[in-house]
Design an enzyme around this catalytic site. Sequence first.
Site, short mmCIF file in Angstrom:
data_model
loop_
_atom_site.label_atom_id
_atom_site.label_comp_id
_atom_site.label_asym_id
_atom_site.label_seq_id
_atom_site.Cartn_x
_atom_site.Cartn_y
_atom_site.Cartn_z
N TYR A 1 0.86 -1.18 0.00
CA TYR A 1 0.00 0.00 0.00
C TYR A 1 0.90 1.24 0.00
CZ TYR A 1 -4.20 -2.68 1.38
OH TYR A 1 -5.27 -3.54 1.44
N PHE B 1 -13.62 -3.31 -0.26
CA PHE B 1 -14.42 -2.60 -1.26
C PHE B 1 -15.92 -2.68 -0.96
CE2 PHE B 1 -10.88 -3.50 -4.57
CZ PHE B 1 -10.15 -2.41 -4.10
N GLY C 1 -17.71 -0.81 -4.04
CA GLY C 1 -18.48 -1.62 -4.98
C GLY C 1 -17.71 -1.89 -6.25
#
Length: 319
Positions: free
Chosen positions: A69, A217, A221
């Site tokens: 990340y 998510f 979505g």
Amino acid sequence: MTAETITAAAAGTWTLGELTVNRIGLGAMRLTGSAAFHHGTPSDRARSIAVLRRAVELGVDHIDTAAFYFSSLRSANELINSALAPYADELVIATKVGPFRDYAGEWGAAARPDQLRSHVEENLRQLGRDHLDLVYLRRMGQDSIAEHFGALADLRDAGLIRHLGISDIETRHLDEARAVAPVVSVQNRYGLDFPSPAGDAVLRACGEHGIAFVPFFAIAGNGGALGPGGGDEAEVTAVAEAHDATPAQIRLAWTLRQGPHVLAIPGTGNPDHLAENIAAGALRLTDAQLARLDALHTRDTRVAGDTEDTGDTGDTGDE
């Protein structure tokens, strides 16, 4: 109470091994920039550090991160280390290994089992720790995860890891991993408006075995790593209006209603969104509202049918 005064305790708790955490935590991916990984622009470092510290003040005791990340200027693990070290005893930091990004941010080949120790050690260095609370093996399209998971089990036996999880899996991979070592958590892509028959099956299997299910998510979505995309469904908007809440909060509230073993790790670099996400843990959907939202999810699932591709797509992470 306002969103700024609601704490993560409102969502209730779950136990990862012997580690008890509030069911709503924080995903670290959005701390690094306006969008995940190399997308968007790097975040303001001071604001990201402030978000982390405020999250802990609001009762967040479960942070999900990874060494991969990072944006061009920011590393999620470095931000966590700078903001929160020395770490509180009750703070659980989960990370994941398997994927690899080079210094330019490009995705490399998935790690071999013998390379996973270096992935674990990189997280240890960046976080400034001598052990990791929870490490997920992120499946990168392998048909079998037994050898990779076994390598992590060896690192657990060596004291570098306390608990193990798996990510981006099907139910058969859960059975395979449990035959090797205890699994305390599964992290899969899952959300109200992200149809996933396989995801529904994994969620149920985790509940049957007392294993945490941690969707990523859940807010974004279909937008995935780029964030929420498109408009909100009328059903979501209507329920949000009834609660004087945002559609994102309703998605999180629905996620948490999928079972007491379901945790949420919404990610953000925005302090206002942080407070809103945590406050979603206090929302109580009525049975009628839950049924309305469930119908939306199952409708989309029927549309997806058996065409779903559960293989890895490179980008991975939380909200």
